[in-house]
Design a protein around this motif. Structure first.
Motif, PDB file in Angstrom:
ATOM      1  N   SER A  69      66.608  88.467  18.073  1.00  0.00           N
ATOM      2  CA  SER A  69      66.368  89.219  19.312  1.00  0.00           C
ATOM      3  C   SER A  69      65.472  88.449  20.277  1.00  0.00           C
ATOM      4  CB  SER A  69      65.750  90.577  18.993  1.00  0.00           C
ATOM      5  OG  SER A  69      64.548  90.400  18.264  1.00  0.00           O
ATOM      6  N   SER A  70      64.846  87.372  19.805  1.00  0.00           N
ATOM      7  CA  SER A  70      63.958  86.575  20.647  1.00  0.00           C
ATOM      8  C   SER A  70      64.351  85.104  20.544  1.00  0.00           C
ATOM      9  CB  SER A  70      62.505  86.743  20.181  1.00  0.00           C
ATOM     10  OG  SER A  70      61.667  85.815  20.832  1.00  0.00           O
ATOM     11  N   LEU A  71      64.288  84.418  21.665  1.00  0.00           N
ATOM     12  CA  LEU A  71      64.587  82.988  21.649  1.00  0.00           C
ATOM     13  C   LEU A  71      63.382  82.160  21.217  1.00  0.00           C
ATOM     14  CD1 LEU A  71      66.609  82.663  24.971  1.00  0.00           C
ATOM     15  CD2 LEU A  71      67.493  82.872  22.649  1.00  0.00           C
ATOM     16  N   THR A  72      62.186  82.668  21.487  1.00  0.00           N
ATOM     17  CA  THR A  72      60.989  81.853  21.285  1.00  0.00           C
ATOM     18  C   THR A  72      60.154  82.217  20.065  1.00  0.00           C
ATOM     19  OG1 THR A  72      59.771  83.282  22.802  1.00  0.00           O
ATOM     20  CG2 THR A  72      60.788  81.307  23.732  1.00  0.00           C
ATOM     21  N   ALA A  73      60.331  83.405  19.497  1.00  0.00           N
ATOM     22  CA  ALA A  73      59.511  83.811  18.349  1.00  0.00           C
ATOM     23  C   ALA A  73      59.774  82.894  17.153  1.00  0.00           C
ATOM     24  CB  ALA A  73      59.803  85.258  17.974  1.00  0.00           C
ATOM     25  N   ALA A  74      58.727  82.601  16.398  1.00  0.00           N
ATOM     26  CA  ALA A  74      58.833  81.679  15.272  1.00  0.00           C
ATOM     27  C   ALA A  74      59.135  82.391  13.960  1.00  0.00           C
ATOM     28  CB  ALA A  74      57.542  80.881  15.136  1.00  0.00           C
ATOM     29  N   ASP A  75      59.179  83.704  13.975  1.00  0.00           N
ATOM     30  CA  ASP A  75      59.447  84.435  12.732  1.00  0.00           C
ATOM     31  C   ASP A  75      60.947  84.732  12.595  1.00  0.00           C
ATOM     32  OD1 ASP A  75      59.847  86.387  14.616  1.00  0.00           O
ATOM     33  OD2 ASP A  75      58.136  87.608  14.038  1.00  0.00           O
ATOM     34  N   ALA A  76      61.292  85.596  11.672  1.00  0.00           N
ATOM     35  CA  ALA A  76      62.698  85.910  11.406  1.00  0.00           C
ATOM     36  C   ALA A  76      63.381  86.630  12.559  1.00  0.00           C
ATOM     37  CB  ALA A  76      62.815  86.745  10.136  1.00  0.00           C
ATOM     38  N   SER A  77      62.615  87.138  13.531  1.00  0.00           N
ATOM     39  CA  SER A  77      63.224  87.834  14.663  1.00  0.00           C
ATOM     40  C   SER A  77      63.597  86.874  15.794  1.00  0.00           C
ATOM     41  CB  SER A  77      62.271  88.894  15.221  1.00  0.00           C
ATOM     42  OG  SER A  77      61.168  88.268  15.862  1.00  0.00           O
ATOM     43  N   GLY A  78      63.235  85.602  15.661  1.00  0.00           N
ATOM     44  CA  GLY A  78      63.471  84.668  16.764  1.00  0.00           C
ATOM     45  C   GLY A  78      64.100  83.361  16.343  1.00  0.00           C
ATOM     46  N   LEU A  79      64.440  82.568  17.345  1.00  0.00           N
ATOM     47  CA  LEU A  79      65.088  81.273  17.120  1.00  0.00           C
ATOM     48  C   LEU A  79      64.104  80.105  17.155  1.00  0.00           C
ATOM     49  CD1 LEU A  79      68.318  81.705  19.271  1.00  0.00           C
ATOM     50  CD2 LEU A  79      68.034  82.020  16.816  1.00  0.00           C
TER      51      LEU A  79
END
Length: 139
Positions: A69-79
């Motif tokens: 759901s996020s392009l920048t997040a470093a966790d499992a929710s982002g790329l």
């Protein structure tokens, strides 16, 4: 006494004006072509950026069984992309997920004036969209 006609070398005003008109005509054809060429090059950057995000989304889906759901997040929710902008900052991207994170829509908004295509979109099924003709904008 004989008067001899003096021979002058150089350009007459008429010859000079003809050259100026020819240069003007060539410029009026070349400048719009050059601008279209530059726009196409910048649009290619945006398309490559969208395809990069799509491939990252597919890798994320393989690993977590859902799209990020996020392009920048470093966790499992982002790329973990670091930035939501293309390499030269020509496009900024937003990924919208739906249906329990099983579908996505990537929207690229140009930071430049792109009167032909405007924003570009790409879905998880490969459907492409644009503010103009999809076949012209995504070729």
């Amino acid at each position: 006494m004989k008067f001899m006609a003096e021979k002058h070398s150089g350009f007459s005003l008429i010859e000079l004006m003809i050259v100026v008109v020819i240069i003007g005509i060539l410029g009026s054809v070349a400048v719009p072509s050059y601008n279209a060429y530059i726009e196409n090059g910048k649009r290619a950057e945006g398309k490559a950026f969208a395809l990069d995000i799509a491939s990252r989304q597919e890798r994320h889906f393989t690993q977590y069984s859902r799209y990020a759901s996020s392009l920048t997040a470093a966790d499992a929710s982002g790329l973990n992309m670091g930035s939501a902008s293309s390499e030269n900052g020509t496009y900024s991207a937003v990924a919208t997920v739906a249906n329990g994170n099983t579908t996505y829509l990537i929207t690229l908004t140009p930071a430049i004036i792109d009167s032909t295509c405007g924003a570009l979109t790409l879905t998880n099924t490969g459907d492409r969209g644009a503010g103009g003709s999809v076949s012209d904008c995504w070729r």
